[in-house]
Design a protein around this motif. Structure first.
Motif: not given
Length: 428
Positions: A191, A253, A257, A260, A266, A270, A274, A301, A393, A396
Motif C-alpha cells: 500500500y 488483497q 479489503e 470490508q 462495517t 478492520f 470478516w 477478489s 478501504f 487500520g
C-alpha cells in the motif's frame, strides 16, 4: 552528519535501543513471526516442498494458490531456507534492522524539525517524542512488523525531498538512498506504492512551479529512475501472479479489503470476523456471490470489489456517512493492536491529535500571521495519503502509523513559526 549530534544523545540512544530490543524479546521470546508472515512462511515451505505458492484455506479446508499478502517476503523466506539458515535467525535480524531504523527515524525527525527552523533543543525534543510515542515504542514497535523498517525510511525520504525542494543538489548517494528506501518499503508493504505515488506527484508539482531547469530535470530524473526501479523490483511478483492466476497483479488483497470498507455492517475499521461463516458480513457476501467457494483467490477478489462498488452506487448517503465515521476513527486516539477490536484511548495520542488540529486551525485562520508554506505539502502528504487510503478501504492503525510523524511534527513546526511571528512583532 554524526559529528553534529550532541554528546548527550548517544547514551540516550543506546538506552532506547536496548530497551526496545529487550521489549521485543520479552514479547516474543520464541522469535516467532507475526500472523501475516507465518502465512507467507507456510507458502514458502509449500513451494520448497514442490507444491507451488499455495496455502491451506481453513474455511474451505483445501489447499489453494495464494497471493494475498506481499510476495517479496515469500521470496526472502525461500532464499533464507535454501541457504540452510534457521528462520528465527531472520526474525532476530529484522529486530536488529528495525532497531537501527528506529535510531535513523529519530535522527531524521530531528533534522526535519531543524529544516523548518526549530532550535536544537526543540528539534531533539521532537525526536524524543517520536521515539517514545505509543505506536513506535509498543503497539507496532514492540512487535515483529515490517512497518518498523518502512516508517523510518519514509521519514528519511520526506526529509531528503524537503532538502531537494529547498535547492540542495541531488548527489548520487542520496539518489540511491531514496530509491532503495522507497523500493524496499513498497516490496514489504504494497500500500506504500500509493503513498509514495502521491508524495512524488506533490514533489513534482512543487518543483514544476519553479523556473530552474536543473531542478526540474533533477526531479523528473529522480522520479522516473524510481519508477523504473519499482517496476524492475516487482517483475518477479508480476510473473509469479500471472503464472498463478493469469493476471498481472501484485496481490489479490485489494478486493477483499475494498469490500470490508464498503458494506452495510462495517464500522469503518478492520473486521476481525470478516470470514466468519456465521457472521452477517460473510452471509451478505455469499448472498450476493453464491458461487464464492468455486472461485480462486483472484476471482474472489474481483467479485468482492464489484460488490463493494455496487454497494457504494446503491447507498450514496450511507457512503458519505461512512467517510465521516472513518475520518473520526482515523483521528481518534486509538493505537494498533494485533488481537483485539480496539484499544483504550492513549493520552499521548490524544494530546498529539489535539495539538495537530489546534495547529491546523491556527494556520487556516492565519492567527498572528501564520500561513501554510509550500514545503508543508511534502510534510503532510503521507498523512493525507493514508487518510485517503482509509476512506477507500477502512481505518487500520498500522496504516495510520505512517501518518503519525506528520501529526506530531506539524504542531511543533507551527510553534516555531508562532514564536518567530511573536518575536518579530515585539522587535517592531
Amino acid at each position: 552528519m554524526l559529528r553534529t549530534i550532541p554528546r548527550f544523545v548517544w547514551p540516550v540512544a543506546v538506552l532506547l535501543v536496548g530497551i526496545r530490543l529487550l521489549l521485543n524479546l520479552h514479547l516474543n521470546p520464541g522469535l516467532e513471526m507475526n500472523y501475516d508472515e507465518r502465512r507467507n512462511a507456510r507458502i514458502a515451505d509449500n513451494y520448497l516442498e514442490g507444491r507451488g505458492y499455495v496455502s491451506r484455506d481453513p474455511e474451505r479446508k483445501q489447499v489453494r494458490p495464494d497471493s494475498f499478502h506481499a510476495s517479496f517476503p515469500v521470496f526472502v523466506y525461500i532464499g533464507w531456507s535454501k541457504a540452510g539458515l534457521p528462520r528465527h535467525y531472520l526474525t532476530f535480524l529484522v529486530y536488529l534492522a528495525a532497531a537501527g531504523c528506529y535510531l535513523l527515524g529519530a535522527l531524521y525527525v530531528q533534522r526535519t524539525l531543524g529544516h523548518f527552523g526549530a532550535g536544537q533543543g526543540l528539534s531533539w525534543l521532537g525526536a524524543g517524542l517520536w521515539a517514545l510515542s505509543p505506536g513506535v515504542v509498543y503497539y507496532v514497535g514492540g512487535f515483529w512488523w515490517f512497518e518498523n523498517l518502512a516508517l523510518p525510511l519514509l521519514i528519511v525520504v520526506v526529509y531528503k525531498l524537503l532538502r531537494l525542494y529547498a535547492g540542495r543538489p541531488l548527489q548520487w548517494p542520496n539518489a540511491l538512498l531514496i530509491v532503495a528506501a522507497v523500493v524496499l518499503s513498497c516490496l514489504l508493504r504494497g500500500y506504500l506504492l500509493a503513498v509514495y505515488a502521491i508524495l512524488f506527484a506533490v514533489f513534482l508539482v512543487l518543483i514544476m512551479r519553479r523556473q530552474e531547469y536543473h531542478a526540474r530535470r533533477m526531479a523528473w530524473g529522480l522520479s522516473l529512475g524510481l519508477l523504473l526501479a519499482l517496476v524492475v523490483a516487482h517483475v518477479p511478483t508480476l510473473l509469479k501472479n500471472h503464472h498463478q492466476f493469469g493476471a498481472w497483479t501484485l496481490s489479490n488483497q485489494a478486493g477483499f479489503e475494498l469490500l470490508q470498507g464498503h458494506n452495510s455492517v462495517t464500522q469503518g475499521r478492520f473486521m476481525f470476523d470478516w470470514d466468519d461463516r456465521k457472521g452477517p458480513f460473510d452471509q451478505y457476501v455469499r448472498a450476493n456471490v453464491p458461487q464464492l467457494d468455486s472461485l480462486d483467490q483472484y476471482e474472489e477478489s474481483r467479485a468482492r470489489a464489484r460488490l463493494a462498488r455496487q454497494w457504494v452506487a446503491e447507498h450514496p448517503a450511507e457512503e458519505v456517512q461512512l467517510w465521516w465515521r472513518k475520518t473520526v476513527l482515523f483521528f481518534s486516539p486509538e493505537n494498533f493492536i494485533a488481537d483485539a477490536i480496539r484499544t483504550p484511548w492513549s493520552p499521548f495520542t490524544a494530546v498529539v491529535h489535539l495539538a495537530f488540529f489546534v495547529a491546523l486551525g491556527l494556520t487556516l485562520f492565519h492567527y498572528k500571521g501564520l500561513r501554510f508554506e509550500s514545503r508543508d505539502a511534502l510534510l503532510l502528504t503521507p498523512l493525507v495519503a493514508v487518510w485517503l487510503l482509509s476512506l477507500v478501504f477502512f481505518v487500520g492503525f498500522r496504516w495510520r502509523f505512517f501518518a503519525e510523524p506528520a501529526l506530531l511534527l506539524f504542531p511543533l513546526v507551527t510553534w516555531v513559526r508562532l514564536r518567530f511571528a511573536l518575536g518579530a512583532k515585539k522587535s517592531q
